[in-house]
Design an enzyme around this catalytic site. Structure first.
Site, PDB file in Angstrom:
ATOM      1  CB  CYS A 171      45.189  45.745  38.949  1.00  0.00           C
ATOM      2  SG  CYS A 171      43.572  46.845  39.064  1.00  0.00           S
ATOM      3  CG  ASP A 219      45.863  42.571  36.206  1.00  0.00           C
ATOM      4  OD1 ASP A 219      44.935  41.837  36.865  1.00  0.00           O
ATOM      5  OD2 ASP A 219      45.724  43.484  35.840  1.00  0.00           O
ATOM      6  CD  GLN A 276      42.985  42.477  32.915  1.00  0.00           C
ATOM      7  OE1 GLN A 276      41.889  42.333  32.108  1.00  0.00           O
ATOM      8  NE2 GLN A 276      43.125  41.881  34.140  1.00  0.00           N
ATOM      9  CD  GLU A 277      40.811  46.534  29.445  1.00  0.00           C
ATOM     10  OE1 GLU A 277      39.659  45.898  29.668  1.00  0.00           O
ATOM     11  OE2 GLU A 277      41.794  46.952  30.098  1.00  0.00           O
TER      12      GLU A 277
END
EC number: 1.7.1.13
Length: 137
Positions: free
Chosen positions: A54, A61, A95-96
């Site tokens: 992150c 993550d 994440q995206e």
């Protein structure tokens, strides 16, 4: 009852090493020829070992990633894919963005008819995320 006063300031300056996206090993990716062009198959490659970091907190993550594609003339070579995915290990990326970046890199590499990345990110703080990115010719 008195309320305990807890000093959390010791956490303020803690950061783990975070690398930027330049360390992602895009050049390690290789293809092998698909010997049956014109005959559609669906290739599915799952892994539950994907990690990145992150960029806001520096915490790891973890995600299950499922790559599914219909090749045109090229297949992704598996060892090179493993090295590529592992190179995200210390990269600070949302994440995206990681999900979309993987899709973009693999579309550029393999030039498929279709490609889908489904990333199921482990929950933190009770919130999990599933990100799906797709390409269709």
């Amino acid at each position: 009852m008195s309320k305990a006063n807890v000093d959390h300031s010791k956490y303020a300056d803690i950061r783990f090493d975070i690398q930027d996206e330049s360390v992602i090993l895009v050049d390690i990716l290789e293809t092998i020829p698909y010997e049956y062009p014109g005959k559609d198959i669906e290739v599915s490659i799952p892994t539950n070992e994907f990690t990145s970091v992150c960029p806001w907190s520096g915490l790891p993550d973890f995600a299950e990633i499922k790559l599914t594609y219909v090749p045109k003339e090229k297949l992704v070579e598996m060892k090179s894919l493993k090295y590529y995915l592992t190179s995200y290990r210390n990269v600070g990326i949302y994440q995206e963005h990681a999900t979309q970046r993987i899709l973009d890199d693999l579309v550029t590499l393999t030039e498929p008819k279709e490609l889908r990345i489904e990333a199921i990110w482990n929950a933190r703080g009770g919130l999990g995320t599933t990100v799906i990115a797709e390409y269709k010719e």
